[in-house]
Scaffold this active site. Structure first.
Site, PDB file in Angstrom:
ATOM      1  N   SER A  72     -10.352  14.214   1.431  1.00 44.61           N
ATOM      2  CA  SER A  72     -10.351  12.987   2.223  1.00 44.61           C
ATOM      3  C   SER A  72     -11.757  12.730   2.783  1.00 44.61           C
ATOM      4  O   SER A  72     -12.724  12.719   2.034  1.00 44.61           O
ATOM      5  CB  SER A  72      -9.290  13.081   3.325  1.00 44.61           C
ATOM      6  N   ASP A 194      -2.236   6.840  -3.944  1.00 46.48           N
ATOM      7  CA  ASP A 194      -2.759   7.291  -2.651  1.00 46.48           C
ATOM      8  C   ASP A 194      -2.564   6.186  -1.611  1.00 46.48           C
ATOM      9  O   ASP A 194      -3.067   5.072  -1.764  1.00 46.48           O
ATOM     10  CB  ASP A 194      -4.246   7.627  -2.792  1.00 46.48           C
ATOM     11  N   HIS A 224      -1.762  11.059  -0.663  1.00 46.01           N
ATOM     12  CA  HIS A 224      -3.129  11.400  -0.250  1.00 46.01           C
ATOM     13  C   HIS A 224      -3.381  12.906  -0.145  1.00 46.01           C
ATOM     14  O   HIS A 224      -4.444  13.394  -0.525  1.00 46.01           O
ATOM     15  CB  HIS A 224      -3.427  10.740   1.101  1.00 46.01           C
TER      16      HIS A 224
END
Length: 279
Positions: A72, A194, A224
């Protein structure tokens, strides 16, 4: 391998990947970073980068080759670290986030940078909600219960402060113009569904970095948090395989062709056609 977790979170997000790599013979380090990790007093993104550089240098003093993996916003931090330490062997970018533009992001996301300069800065926090980055429904329910009991779970915090989000935006603005200077071997793994950062994030990085050894892998059964979701074993196996190939591939011409199934290829074409219709 230096492992960088997501914003205001902890190394727990990378626990499965770290264990897998360790069992495959790799040395892993998943540090808590000053001003970036959960439970730390919030600092500017320059302090995040300084802390990551210090961790990298400590590994580089002991090992001939050090690679960097991020999840991320941790992937964005990994790119920034690669600019500071271009001798890194390879980059592994998991759910790379240069924009919070996934399908579950709130409509007011674009206002948050503005809100940072108001009194909301000290009080407002973004609250995580279902699906919590998880397609796996059983794990999602477990995380929902954990977040009801406390402010933290194995896939991250229940809330993120406005200053932390602001500094993440500053980090993105610093990294994006420099993507063309990234020349490290690079593995990108991203879920096509995602909900936090759309596939456009991965496509942008793949298009702009200047590496001769790039592999892009698309996942179709995750959201995600790909290091915890349904395809976490795929992520771990592909990461280990890429690191071995990177070590051997010091010279030669390598393709940038993504690794993608026929079903995924059809899905990506449909997404592209839909995007053109909306443009």
């Amino acid at each position: 391998m230096l492992l960088l977790h997501g914003l205001s979170s902890s190394p727990l997000e990378l626990r499965f990947l770290a264990r897998f790599l360790h069992n495959e013979g790799f040395t892993t380090c998943a540090p808590v970073l000053d001003g970036y990790s959960a439970g730390m007093p919030e600092q500017q993104m320059e302090r995040w980068l300084d802390a990551a550089v210090a961790e990298y240098d400590a590994l580089a003093s002991r090992y001939a080759r050090v690679s960097i993996c991020g999840l991320s916003i941790g992937s964005t931090l990994a790119l920034a670290l690669a600019r500071r330490r271009p001798t890194a062997q390879a980059l592994v970018l998991l759910s790379i986030t240069l924009a919070y533009d996934g399908w579950s992001m709130p409509w007011y996301r674009f206002l948050l940078d503005w809100a940072y300069f108001t009194p909301l800065r000290k009080h407002w926090r973004y609250r995580e909600a279902a699906p919590f980055g998880l397609r796996n429904e059983a794990l999602r329910a477990k995380i929902a219960r954990a977040m009801q009991r406390s402010d933290f779970s194995e896939v991250g915090p229940s809330t993120i402060s406005l200053p932390a989000l602001h500094e993440a935006s500053r980090l993105v603005r610093w990294v994006r113009p420099q993507l063309g200077e990234i020349r490290n071997d690079c593995l990108i793994i991203h879920a096509i569904d995602d909900e936090t950062s759309s596939p456009r994030n991965a496509l942008l990085v793949a298009d702009e970095i200047d590496t001769s050894f790039l592999r892009t892998i698309w996942l179709d059964d995750s959201y995600h948090m790909i290091t915890s979701d349904n395809e976490r074993e795929v992520v771990a196996r592909e990461t280990a395989a890429f690191l071995r190939e990177s070590e051997m591939a010091s010279t030669g011409d390598h393709t940038k062709t993504p690794v993608v199934s026929k079903a995924l290829a059809r899905r990506l074409r449909q997404l592209s056609a839909l995007s053109k219709e909306r443009a």
